[in-house]
Design an enzyme around this catalytic site. Sequence first.
Site, mmCIF file in Angstrom:
data_model
loop_
_atom_site.group_PDB
_atom_site.id
_atom_site.type_symbol
_atom_site.label_atom_id
_atom_site.label_comp_id
_atom_site.label_asym_id
_atom_site.label_seq_id
_atom_site.Cartn_x
_atom_site.Cartn_y
_atom_site.Cartn_z
ATOM 1 N N GLU A 1 2.843 -8.494 -1.745
ATOM 2 C CA GLU A 1 1.584 -9.126 -1.340
ATOM 3 C C GLU A 1 1.533 -10.639 -1.554
ATOM 4 O OE1 GLU A 1 1.800 -6.244 -2.905
ATOM 5 O OE2 GLU A 1 0.425 -4.805 -2.024
ATOM 6 N N GLY B 1 0.810 -1.222 0.000
ATOM 7 C CA GLY B 1 0.000 0.000 0.000
ATOM 8 C C GLY B 1 0.840 1.267 0.000
ATOM 9 N N GLU C 1 1.684 1.820 -3.517
ATOM 10 C CA GLU C 1 0.417 2.187 -4.164
ATOM 11 C C GLU C 1 0.050 3.647 -3.849
ATOM 12 O OE1 GLU C 1 -1.452 -1.285 -2.463
ATOM 13 O OE2 GLU C 1 -1.818 -2.130 -4.443
HETATM 14 N N1 CO8 Z 1 1.667 -3.707 8.934
HETATM 15 C C1 CO8 Z 1 1.687 -3.680 10.289
HETATM 16 N N2 CO8 Z 1 2.788 -3.422 11.014
HETATM 17 C C2 CO8 Z 1 3.924 -3.198 10.325
HETATM 18 C C3 CO8 Z 1 3.982 -3.222 8.931
HETATM 19 C C4 CO8 Z 1 2.776 -3.479 8.222
HETATM 20 N N3 CO8 Z 1 2.712 -3.483 6.872
HETATM 21 N N4 CO8 Z 1 5.247 -2.988 8.544
HETATM 22 C C5 CO8 Z 1 5.953 -2.818 9.667
HETATM 23 N N5 CO8 Z 1 5.171 -2.940 10.754
HETATM 24 C C6 CO8 Z 1 5.543 -2.838 12.154
HETATM 25 C C7 CO8 Z 1 6.251 -4.099 12.659
HETATM 26 O O1 CO8 Z 1 5.306 -5.100 12.989
HETATM 27 C C8 CO8 Z 1 7.017 -3.565 13.847
HETATM 28 O O2 CO8 Z 1 6.135 -3.425 14.917
HETATM 29 P P1 CO8 Z 1 6.624 -3.927 16.417
HETATM 30 O O3 CO8 Z 1 7.791 -3.025 16.733
HETATM 31 O O4 CO8 Z 1 5.414 -3.665 17.249
HETATM 32 O O5 CO8 Z 1 7.002 -5.353 16.273
HETATM 33 C C9 CO8 Z 1 7.402 -2.163 13.405
HETATM 34 O O6 CO8 Z 1 6.513 -1.821 12.342
HETATM 35 C C10 CO8 Z 1 8.818 -2.071 12.882
HETATM 36 O O7 CO8 Z 1 8.952 -3.032 11.843
HETATM 37 P P2 CO8 Z 1 10.135 -4.126 11.819
HETATM 38 O O8 CO8 Z 1 10.599 -4.437 13.195
HETATM 39 O O9 CO8 Z 1 9.659 -5.264 10.973
HETATM 40 O O10 CO8 Z 1 11.258 -3.277 11.071
HETATM 41 P P3 CO8 Z 1 12.440 -3.856 10.166
HETATM 42 O O11 CO8 Z 1 13.345 -2.714 9.902
HETATM 43 O O12 CO8 Z 1 13.023 -5.083 10.752
HETATM 44 O O13 CO8 Z 1 11.724 -4.272 8.796
HETATM 45 C C11 CO8 Z 1 10.250 -3.989 6.916
HETATM 46 C C12 CO8 Z 1 11.120 -3.307 7.988
HETATM 47 C C13 CO8 Z 1 11.136 -4.762 5.938
HETATM 48 C C14 CO8 Z 1 9.497 -2.895 6.165
HETATM 49 C C15 CO8 Z 1 9.266 -4.970 7.600
HETATM 50 O O14 CO8 Z 1 8.611 -4.278 8.667
HETATM 51 C C16 CO8 Z 1 8.213 -5.506 6.681
HETATM 52 O O15 CO8 Z 1 8.479 -6.388 5.894
HETATM 53 N N6 CO8 Z 1 6.970 -4.971 6.781
HETATM 54 C C17 CO8 Z 1 5.855 -5.462 5.994
HETATM 55 C C18 CO8 Z 1 5.954 -4.979 4.573
HETATM 56 C C19 CO8 Z 1 4.832 -5.527 3.751
HETATM 57 O O16 CO8 Z 1 4.733 -6.715 3.507
HETATM 58 N N7 CO8 Z 1 3.950 -4.631 3.249
HETATM 59 C C20 CO8 Z 1 2.820 -4.993 2.414
HETATM 60 C C21 CO8 Z 1 1.605 -5.234 3.249
HETATM 61 S S1 CO8 Z 1 0.251 -5.832 2.273
HETATM 62 C C22 CO8 Z 1 -0.363 -4.464 1.524
HETATM 63 O O17 CO8 Z 1 0.134 -3.390 1.662
HETATM 64 C C23 CO8 Z 1 -1.573 -4.676 0.687
HETATM 65 C C24 CO8 Z 1 -2.239 -3.337 0.316
HETATM 66 C C25 CO8 Z 1 -3.635 -3.546 -0.214
HETATM 67 C C26 CO8 Z 1 -4.535 -4.074 0.861
HETATM 68 C C27 CO8 Z 1 -5.922 -4.323 0.353
HETATM 69 C C28 CO8 Z 1 -6.619 -5.244 1.304
HETATM 70 C C29 CO8 Z 1 -7.936 -5.676 0.871
#
Ligand code: CO8
Length: 258
Positions: free
Chosen positions: A131, A108, A111
């Site tokens: 995704e 997102g 996007e």
């Molecule tokens: N959602 C929720 N929480 C998140 C997300 C996310 N997308 N990304 C990061 N966070 C949170 C982590 O859970 C963490 O929280 P906590 O400290 O409470 O554990 C905090 O942010 C810090 O993140 P990290 O510890 O993971 O930080 P890193 O530096 O180790 O990693 C990354 C950074 C690589 C960005 C990693 O956080 C990651 O991979 N995040 C997810 C990325 C992802 O997959 N995004 C796509 C999500 S799907 C999407 O966007 C679909 C859109 C359309 C939806 C339509 C639905 C119908």
Amino acid sequence: MGFVTYEKDGYVGIITINRPEALNALNVQVLKDLEAVIDGISLNDTRAIIVTGAGQKSFVAGADIGAMSNMSVQEAREFGTFGNEIFLKLEMLPIPTIAAVNGFALGGGNELAMSCDIRYCSENAVFGQPEVGLGITPGFGGTQRLVRLIGVGKAKEMIYSAKNIKADEAFRVGLVNGVCTQEELMPTVMKLAKRIADNAPIAVRNCKCAITDGFLNDMDHAVSIEEKYFSECFETEDQREGMKAFLEKRKVEQFHNR
Ligand code: CO8
């Protein structure tokens, strides 16, 4: 506004997604706050918009995975529809928008950046549509806007492989217009935003509408859309002043948005 802040610098509006504890991930409340900010933008005093993320690590790390993890089909549909409506609203806003991508732009987040007219990023930026690695498709327009921006083949590779790309690759494929250091990013986009804001605002807005509307139509219809927006400029004071200034060999001091 809770998760989204809005500031003004002259005629430039700055929208900041502000949920740094979750790398600015988008949940329903963030989207609602974003919508409220967009709805509050006035054409009277805003001539360019910058969209960025809070902190130096992430633009937006995607939709909130925790919030999505237990959704039913119906809830997922509603979430997708809501996000799409807001991103379309941003895309269709007649004011030019520039994404200042200051870190992760995933799912997102990419996007959201693609719903802006222009993208610049910092050297640490990472772009991707991860995704399929989560068992879903992109849901806020990624399958459509990425194809239009970087072409079908490259978009399919990014989306099917869920492989992220770094700033230099994003520049190479045309996903961003430029790459700067983190420190230079906001000054660079602000300079561009102010340059846009110096031009005749109605003409700039009509350019955006002509490009956006025209892009969705065949060339025959598209050029007639341009004719409409072009001719409408001739009822503005700014057109008369812009051309008069040229003929009198002087610079326009200021356009008045009239
Ligand atoms: N959602 C929720 N929480 C998140 C997300 C996310 N997308 N990304 C990061 N966070 C949170 C982590 O859970 C963490 O929280 P906590 O400290 O409470 O554990 C905090 O942010 C810090 O993140 P990290 O510890 O993971 O930080 P890193 O530096 O180790 O990693 C990354 C950074 C690589 C960005 C990693 O956080 C990651 O991979 N995040 C997810 C990325 C992802 O997959 N995004 C796509 C999500 S799907 C999407 O966007 C679909 C859109 C359309 C939806 C339509 C639905 C119908």
